[in-house]
Write an enzyme that holds these catalytic residues in place. Structure first.
Site, mmCIF file in Angstrom:
data_model
loop_
_atom_site.group_PDB
_atom_site.id
_atom_site.type_symbol
_atom_site.label_atom_id
_atom_site.label_comp_id
_atom_site.label_asym_id
_atom_site.label_seq_id
_atom_site.Cartn_x
_atom_site.Cartn_y
_atom_site.Cartn_z
ATOM 1 N N GLN A 59 0.851 -1.181 0.000
ATOM 2 C CA GLN A 59 0.000 0.000 0.000
ATOM 3 C C GLN A 59 0.890 1.235 0.000
ATOM 4 O OE1 GLN A 59 -3.519 -0.395 -0.101
ATOM 5 N NE2 GLN A 59 -2.828 -2.498 -0.443
ATOM 6 N N GLU A 60 0.957 1.911 -1.145
ATOM 7 C CA GLU A 60 1.805 3.094 -1.260
ATOM 8 C C GLU A 60 1.034 4.343 -0.836
ATOM 9 O OE1 GLU A 60 4.577 1.443 -4.910
ATOM 10 O OE2 GLU A 60 3.231 3.112 -5.315
ATOM 11 N N ALA A 63 2.731 10.473 0.492
ATOM 12 C CA ALA A 63 3.604 10.981 1.556
ATOM 13 C C ALA A 63 4.623 9.903 1.888
ATOM 14 C CB ALA A 63 2.798 11.368 2.784
ATOM 15 N N CYS A 69 4.623 -2.404 3.152
ATOM 16 C CA CYS A 69 4.856 -3.589 2.326
ATOM 17 C C CYS A 69 3.794 -4.658 2.578
ATOM 18 C CB CYS A 69 6.236 -4.176 2.634
ATOM 19 S SG CYS A 69 7.609 -3.064 2.339
ATOM 20 N N GLU A 71 4.145 -7.826 3.065
ATOM 21 C CA GLU A 71 4.498 -8.759 4.131
ATOM 22 C C GLU A 71 4.064 -8.236 5.493
ATOM 23 O OE1 GLU A 71 6.317 -7.585 1.610
ATOM 24 O OE2 GLU A 71 8.121 -8.799 1.280
#
Length: 160
Positions: A59-60, A63, A69, A71
């Protein structure tokens, strides 16, 4: 001397059904990836000893570095929902286009530390499957991914 215990596999290498299913769940998790900046999708699946499979995807966030990540998404959810259930195995897969990456990707350092933390909590090693299109790399113990890991400072003898 440092040795890392790992094995290169293919899906047809006599893997058990639960191993193949775990890998498929990690692949399915790719669809939940939010990666508009890197366009690099990652999916992870964690099989718990109680039979539950928890998945996560990267999930980017604009900000940077506020993203997370795949995992850690899966591990933190598993730890929150099932705090006393040991991990049986974990699978990680990535895609940078239409299909999964040709070669397996390995977890970043932060993920490796979190993976090891959960292994230490349960006092039980678990295998990690890093999946690529052409091969799978399996380590049987997270310690093989992070041989010089951070430990509890209370366990460190710093009197020397």
């Amino acid at each position: 001397m440092l040795t890392i215990d790992y094995k290169e596999l293919t899906v047809s290498d006599g893997m058990e059904n639960w191993e193949r299913e775990l890998i498929e769940k990690a692949k399915d998790a790719l669809s939940g990836s939010y990666s508009p900046y890197s366009h690099f999708r990652v999916g992870a699946a964690v099989l718990l000893e109680n039979g539950e499979v928890i998945t996560g995807s990267n999930q980017e966030n604009g900000a940077y570095p506020s993203g997370l990540c795949a995992e850690r998404v899966a591990l933190f959810y598993a730890g929150s929902k099932y705090p006393n259930v040991p991990i049986k195995a974990m699978a990680v897969v990535a895609s940078s286009g239409d299909g999964i990456t040709k070669n397996p990707i390995s977890p970043c350092g932060a993920c490796r530390q979190v993976m090891l933390e959960y292994q230490n909590i349960s006092k039980k090693a678990y295998p990690v499957y890093m999946v690529g299109e052409n091969k799978i790399i399996r380590v049987s113990d997270v310690k093989d991914l992070l041989p010089f890991s951070f430990t509890n400072v209370d366990d460190v003898d710093n009197t020397k």
